[in-house]
Write an enzyme that holds these catalytic residues in place. Structure first.
Site, mmCIF file in Angstrom:
data_model
loop_
_atom_site.group_PDB
_atom_site.id
_atom_site.type_symbol
_atom_site.label_atom_id
_atom_site.label_comp_id
_atom_site.label_asym_id
_atom_site.label_seq_id
_atom_site.Cartn_x
_atom_site.Cartn_y
_atom_site.Cartn_z
ATOM 1 N N PRO A 94 90.228 39.329 2.107
ATOM 2 C CA PRO A 94 90.551 40.733 2.014
ATOM 3 C C PRO A 94 89.635 41.601 1.246
ATOM 4 C CG PRO A 94 92.000 39.093 0.768
ATOM 5 C CD PRO A 94 91.171 38.389 1.005
ATOM 6 N N GLU A 121 93.915 32.424 -4.746
ATOM 7 C CA GLU A 121 93.252 33.765 -5.261
ATOM 8 C C GLU A 121 92.012 33.837 -5.082
ATOM 9 O OE1 GLU A 121 95.124 36.569 -6.314
ATOM 10 O OE2 GLU A 121 96.836 35.577 -5.708
ATOM 11 N N ARG A 163 82.975 34.339 22.428
ATOM 12 C CA ARG A 163 83.307 35.058 23.814
ATOM 13 C C ARG A 163 81.738 35.972 24.172
ATOM 14 N NH1 ARG A 163 84.880 40.077 23.824
ATOM 15 N NH2 ARG A 163 85.916 39.985 25.778
ATOM 16 N N ASP A 178 84.299 46.071 27.493
ATOM 17 C CA ASP A 178 85.141 45.970 25.969
ATOM 18 C C ASP A 178 85.663 47.215 25.653
ATOM 19 O OD1 ASP A 178 85.576 43.303 26.356
ATOM 20 O OD2 ASP A 178 84.296 42.578 24.673
#
Ligand code: ADE
Length: 276
Positions: A94, A121, A163, A178
């Site tokens: 993150p 963590e 993809r 897209d």
């Protein structure tokens, strides 16, 4: 392309055998290697985590299993230097750089990706530093929320990357249109910087709702313009952050009709041009 994944939950990656990616793997277009980090643990309990120096909640993944795992996977030499080199190590966290469609396109052009899935963590900070002295390393986040580990992020990124590989999508055109318009490897295209508008299929009339008649007109230029208009409207509604970039001419300058549509959607852009 080869993709190696190091994780304490190898079973998490069963979905890579399913759907279009599973078929591409069965054809040999993508080779996956999923490795259990605990195979490189140094004790009988196969321990991979420990308490953080300096205190604080949670556990940190130990450097020794990670260092050995990365050495071993790199030594697979999956891709010879001549064919593109030593692989790119991607660490989902993150705390990483936001993963975008441009990352997906750039990673799709790599011959060899290695994903290192942290849990708890995170991984001892020396692991990425050590790896950086031997190979390219990127820390990426799939969004501003905290997952329990990198595994779902790797599934997400793998799908976005694979993809785009030649032959993986049924319709070679569909990635080019897209959302964000960065399909395939070139940027640009009709939807550059936009999210896509809605799509429709049969029946023409459903629960009293008609498919927009222009889509049945056979007028390809008019349909393309209508699609761009509806992409602009949806972008204005759902992604005002992207409208600010569009207004600044990024990734491509807006034309007069674009400005009209955005103004009608409540985003007046360069009103002088719209007036003419
Ligand atoms: N690991 C935990 N949360 C994550 C996130 N948002 N993106 C990537 N990896 C993660």
């Amino acid at each position: 392309m080869r993709i190696d994944i190091i994780t304490i939950f190898p079973d998490y990656f069963a979905p890579l055998g399913v759907s279009l990616i599973g078929k591409a793997a069965a054809r040999g277009d993508i080779t996956f290697g999923v490795h259990d980090l605990r195979d490189w643990a140094h004790d009988v309990h196969r321990t991979v985590d420990d308490t953080p120096f300096g205190g604080g909640p949670g556990m940190v993944m130990k450097p020794e299993p990670w260092g050995d795992a990365l050495d071993a996977v790199r030594a697979l030499g999956a891709v010879p230097e001549a064919a593109g080199g030593s692989g790119l190590l991607v660490i989902p966290t993150p705390a990483g750089v936001p993963f975008t469609q441009q990352h997906a396109a750039r990673y799709a052009a790599e011959p060899w990706l290695i994903f290192a899935c942290g849990r708890y963590e995170g991984i001892d900070g020396r692991v990425a530093d050590d790896a950086r002295s031997r190979m390219r390393v990127e820390e990426v986040s799939i969004g501003d929320y905290v997952l329990a580990g990198g595994e779902p992020a790797v599934l997400v990124m793998t799908e976005a990357i694979c993809r785009l590989l030649p032959g993986v999508l049924g319709n070679a055109e569909s990635a080019a249109d897209d959302s964000f318009g960065f399909g395939r490897l070139e940027s640009g295209g009709p939807m550059a910087g936009l999210v896509e508008g809605p799509s429709y299929t049969r029946p023409r009339l459903w629960r009293g709702r008609e498919v927009p008649p222009i889509l049945l007109s056979g007028d390809h230029a008019a349909i393309a313009r209508w699609r761009r208009d509806s992409a602009l409207r949806r972008t204005a509604r759902n992604r005002p952050d992207l409208v600010a970039r569009l207004a600044a001419g990024v990734p491509e300058p807006l034309d007069r009709r674009d400005r009209e549509v955005l103004s009608e959607a409540g985003f007046p852009v360069d009103s002088e041009d719209v007036a003419h």
